[in-house]
Write an enzyme that holds these catalytic residues in place. Sequence first.
Site, PDB file in Angstrom:
ATOM      1  N   HIS A 100     -64.755 -16.198  79.864  1.00  0.00           N
ATOM      2  CA  HIS A 100     -66.047 -16.739  80.297  1.00  0.00           C
ATOM      3  C   HIS A 100     -66.196 -16.271  81.746  1.00  0.00           C
ATOM      4  O   HIS A 100     -65.182 -16.142  82.460  1.00  0.00           O
ATOM      5  CB  HIS A 100     -66.065 -18.263  80.346  1.00  0.00           C
ATOM      6  CG  HIS A 100     -65.731 -18.953  79.064  1.00  0.00           C
ATOM      7  ND1 HIS A 100     -64.444 -19.148  78.640  1.00  0.00           N
ATOM      8  CD2 HIS A 100     -66.523 -19.546  78.143  1.00  0.00           C
ATOM      9  CE1 HIS A 100     -64.459 -19.809  77.497  1.00  0.00           C
ATOM     10  NE2 HIS A 100     -65.708 -20.061  77.164  1.00  0.00           N
ATOM     11  N   ASP A 103     -64.085 -18.093  84.260  1.00  0.00           N
ATOM     12  CA  ASP A 103     -62.621 -17.978  84.183  1.00  0.00           C
ATOM     13  C   ASP A 103     -62.110 -16.908  85.136  1.00  0.00           C
ATOM     14  O   ASP A 103     -60.970 -16.978  85.599  1.00  0.00           O
ATOM     15  CB  ASP A 103     -62.138 -17.516  82.793  1.00  0.00           C
ATOM     16  CG  ASP A 103     -62.651 -18.362  81.664  1.00  0.00           C
ATOM     17  OD1 ASP A 103     -62.940 -19.537  81.896  1.00  0.00           O
ATOM     18  OD2 ASP A 103     -62.759 -17.825  80.540  1.00  0.00           O
TER      19      ASP A 103
END
Length: 440
Positions: A100, A103
């Site tokens: 993501h 992240d």
Amino acid sequence: MKEFFEGIGKIAYEGPKSTNPLAFRYYNPDEIIGGKKMREQLKFALSYWHTMCGDGTDMFGRGTFVKTFGESEPMEVYKAKAYAAFELMDKLSVDYYCFHDRDIAPEAETLSESNSRLDEISDLLSDLMKKYDKKLLWGTANCFNHPRYMHGAGTAPNADVFAFAAAQIKKAIELTVKLGGKGYVFWGGREGYETLLNTDMGLELDNMARLMKMAVEYARSIGFDGDFYVEPKPKEPTKHQYDFDSATVIGFLRKNGLDKDFKLNIEANHATLAGHTFQHELRVARTEGMFGSIDANQGDMLIGWDTDQFPTNIYDTALCMYEVIKSGGFTNGGLNFDAKTRRGSFTPEDIVYAYIAGMDAFALGLRVAEKLIADGRIDSFVSDRYSSWNSGIGADIISGKAKMAELEKYALEKGEVAASCKSGRQEYLENVMNSIMFSL
Ligand code: XUL
Ligand code: CO
């Protein structure tokens, strides 16, 4: 260069008899199984969120696992995560990774600063991908963690929130393209509802489709030629998630004309939360020509939430790989370990043990699935079970020749048909499955 997984070398294949805890017993990346290298059949991917970020925090307690990788400044921590991720992929022979946006780089005060951070870290990821010969399986945007998404993102009741989510997704698509990813995932995040007393379901669903259409249009305009995926999940975090299961998602995609660009990313633990087996969800996707990719994990059947455990159940991995093979194998998709070590397994070695366990479970599953198909008893039982459709009245129904009147005439002439029923032989077939699994 700093070593993050100290004292752990490259994990080698040592065969089923090995008792070395830091070796593969079934995953032999370059061995040919079913005409392809195992690494191509399985296309393992590291999940950046669990592996590089998840620290074991749960509703009742703080993190148990420090994931700052020796740094304290936010951007330095995230650079260290990148180095550590590639070291780990290299040691494990994991060829792909997924992330993501949040992240890989920490969210900043403003969207533009968050975007510059993403630019900086994605340059580093790009260099590391070249250095280690690794690929991006898919990218996605985290549109569920920040408080702004408390009521959803694409299905938010407020248009400002929808616009912010669109901006974040636009950037995440750009990153995916920059890093050569062949997939872009929409997991519902908070796309669902808690109570219908405050919800306009029709508008929310139409808006979700609007967001997906915009994403496709934009991605194609900047050269994305991969697949979009929806990852079904029935509940958690919202009580009712709109992308409940494969069948629900396929209906939604078809209704909105999105089925040519989207496929499904099926997650094992989401399947069981929906009251389905993992294989059921895969079979629905395969039957509908919508199978794309997999989030490989397993749930705990005594627990009603998403535990995201590393997969170790060979029965499930074998039946999963059976569906993958029958779907023609992965094209743009792969097997992402959307899995985390337990809160009590908090050391770097635990991560390595966890991946070895998951990769070996799928490698063994692949070997069993190939054997199941080569053995042929189950497939031929199924085709025999449906053989009445190949000729006579069955073939006439399928061709459209026989309608209600012809069928009535046929039934009247034929009389009672209970004798046409044959045993389903479930127990025999389950035993065939066991004999194939345990004769390896
Ligand atoms: C959450 C989940 C996500 C998706 C990507 O249950 O599975 O991590 O895989 O957003
Ligand atoms: Co997932």
